[in-house]
Design a protein around this motif. Structure first.
Motif, short mmCIF file in Angstrom:
data_model
loop_
_atom_site.label_atom_id
_atom_site.label_comp_id
_atom_site.label_asym_id
_atom_site.label_seq_id
_atom_site.Cartn_x
_atom_site.Cartn_y
_atom_site.Cartn_z
N SER A 1 19.08 -20.95 16.72
CA SER A 1 19.18 -19.55 16.31
C SER A 1 19.35 -19.43 14.80
O SER A 1 18.75 -18.57 14.15
CB SER A 1 20.35 -18.89 17.04
OG SER A 1 20.49 -17.54 16.67
N GLY A 2 20.19 -20.31 14.22
CA GLY A 2 20.41 -20.28 12.78
C GLY A 2 19.16 -20.63 11.99
O GLY A 2 18.95 -20.12 10.89
N LEU A 3 18.32 -21.50 12.54
CA LEU A 3 17.07 -21.90 11.87
C LEU A 3 15.93 -20.93 12.15
O LEU A 3 14.84 -21.09 11.59
CB LEU A 3 16.67 -23.31 12.32
CG LEU A 3 17.61 -24.46 11.93
CD1 LEU A 3 17.18 -25.76 12.59
CD2 LEU A 3 17.66 -24.62 10.42
N GLY A 4 16.17 -19.97 13.04
CA GLY A 4 15.12 -19.01 13.38
C GLY A 4 14.15 -19.50 14.43
O GLY A 4 13.14 -18.85 14.72
N TRP A 5 14.44 -20.68 15.01
CA TRP A 5 13.53 -21.24 16.01
C TRP A 5 13.65 -20.53 17.35
O TRP A 5 12.69 -20.51 18.13
CB TRP A 5 13.82 -22.73 16.20
CG TRP A 5 13.54 -23.56 15.00
CD1 TRP A 5 13.02 -23.14 13.80
CD2 TRP A 5 13.79 -24.97 14.86
NE1 TRP A 5 12.91 -24.18 12.92
CE2 TRP A 5 13.37 -25.32 13.53
CE3 TRP A 5 14.30 -25.96 15.68
CZ2 TRP A 5 13.47 -26.63 13.05
CZ3 TRP A 5 14.39 -27.26 15.21
CH2 TRP A 5 13.99 -27.57 13.91
N LEU A 6 14.85 -19.99 17.64
CA LEU A 6 15.08 -19.41 18.96
C LEU A 6 14.16 -18.22 19.21
O LEU A 6 13.68 -18.00 20.33
CB LEU A 6 16.54 -18.99 19.10
CG LEU A 6 17.11 -18.94 20.52
CD1 LEU A 6 17.01 -20.30 21.19
CD2 LEU A 6 18.56 -18.49 20.50
N SER A 7 13.90 -17.44 18.18
CA SER A 7 13.00 -16.30 18.33
C SER A 7 11.54 -16.71 18.23
O SER A 7 10.66 -16.02 18.75
CB SER A 7 13.32 -15.24 17.26
OG SER A 7 13.23 -15.81 15.96
N ALA A 8 11.27 -17.84 17.56
CA ALA A 8 9.88 -18.29 17.39
C ALA A 8 9.36 -19.03 18.61
O ALA A 8 8.18 -18.92 18.95
CB ALA A 8 9.78 -19.18 16.15
N LEU A 9 10.24 -19.79 19.27
CA LEU A 9 9.81 -20.57 20.43
C LEU A 9 9.82 -19.72 21.70
O LEU A 9 10.70 -18.86 21.85
CB LEU A 9 10.75 -21.77 20.63
CG LEU A 9 10.63 -22.94 19.65
CD1 LEU A 9 11.77 -23.92 19.88
CD2 LEU A 9 9.30 -23.65 19.80
#
Length: 328
Positions: A63-71
């Motif tokens: 979530s902090g890296l922005g991956w949670l919304s991208a994946l």
């Protein structure tokens, strides 16, 4: 009274199956280790709890890296489950190597006390790390699946009330069933599974047949701990809040499920977990109705354990267990 019970039955089944699936997969870890070593690994509940925290930490990092919304949510779930399973599997192997293997020839009571000590150590270690990072040992898990689904149960039967469940209910059930079926296939169809069954029957004879008993036991702890860690992730996703003490009561319930189904029996652990979950939710919803408000939902554990005691009185080996005939 019957009408009131029927009204809540759909929701009871949904909630009971969710909780029962969690119990069932944790119970698999207990029953695998007991089937081979005849050891009750009371640290297994804390491995489940550690898996919940590891999975939550990975989700927070994503979530902090922005991956949670991208994946896609399914891909993110698979990644988190795999990473957490590997971490808790290695943790389980480490515990077996350091705490249990040196005591393998010792009294079962000594090993049991060691397992309890390991569980307290994991509790306090996770609490210390959690408070160090977050300032609080109670942690909220980032949501991966959102939304609720309504079930029009009243169309099936007029006495039923409509029920609702979160999307994570389906995720928990699907992943739990896949893990159960995968374990059943592995134990019964693979060479390593055959080695596990051989060691469970007679470790000394198995070692004479060129089976590395230590490797088989380590693999058993790895698989059981990996399943427990993955289940911790599912629990965290579904219920949203975790703390270092969730493993104690859930581990105790899962052990009860394993005994209920037949300790050492994989299918018995599955069945016992699902049955215990449904019984517990049924009691939580209907105990006050059945007893005229004498007992409330807080006595659901008493109800579940009373069922267990009755089963063990009349069938001590468990519902799906086989009676062991002692040869003289």
């Amino acid at each position: 009274m019957l009408d009131q019970i029927l009204q809540t039955l759909p929701q009871v089944l949904i909630d009971g199956l969710t909780l029962g699936a969690v119990y069932a997969v944790i119970a698999l870890g207990y029953t695998m280790v007991y089937g081979i070593l005849e050891l009750i690994n009371f640290a297994h509940g804390e491995i489940f709890m550690t898996g919940a925290f590891i999975g939550t930490a990975i989700l927070m990092t994503f979530s902090g890296l922005g991956w949670l919304s991208a994946l896609p949510a399914v891909i993110a779930l698979i990644i988190v489950l795999v990473l957490t399973s590997l971490a808790t599997g290695v943790l389980g192997m480490g515990i077996e190597r350091v705490a249990y293997r040196p005591l393998r020839k010792a009294s079962k009571l000594i090993v049991l006390i060691t397992a309890i000590g390991v569980s307290f150590l994991l509790q306090d270690l996770v609490r210390f790390i959690s408070e160090l990072k977050n300032g609080n040992y109670i942690v909220n898990t980032p949501a991966l699946f959102s939304g609720q689904i309504n079930v029009k149960a009243s169309t099936l039967m007029s006495s039923f009330n409509d029920a609702t469940f979160k999307v994570t209910f389906i995720v928990v059930l699907i992943v739990a069933v896949v893990m159960m079926i995968g374990l059943e296939f592995f134990v019964n169809k693979s060479k390593w599974g055959m080695a596990m069954r051989a060691v469970a029957q007679d470790p000394d004879t198995a070692s004479l047949m060129s089976i590395n008993v230590n490797k088989v036991i380590s693999l058993t702890f790895f698989i059981g701990s990996a399943l427990g860690g993955a289940t911790g992730v599912l629990f965290a996703l579904h219920y949203g809040t975790i703390d270092p003490y969730i493993g104690f009561i859930l581990g105790l319930k899962a052990f009860t499920a394993a005994v209920l189904g037949g300790i050492g029996n994989i299918r018995g652990a599955m069945f016992g977990g699902l049955l215990l979950g449904v019984l517990e939710m049924f009691a939580a919803a209907n105990l006050s109705i059945m007893t005229g408000n004498v007992f409330g939902a807080e006595y659901k554990d008493v109800f579940a354990f009373a069922i267990l005691i009755l089963v063990l009185i009349f069938k001590p080996e468990g519902l799906l267990g086989k009676a062991v005939v002692e040869k003289v």
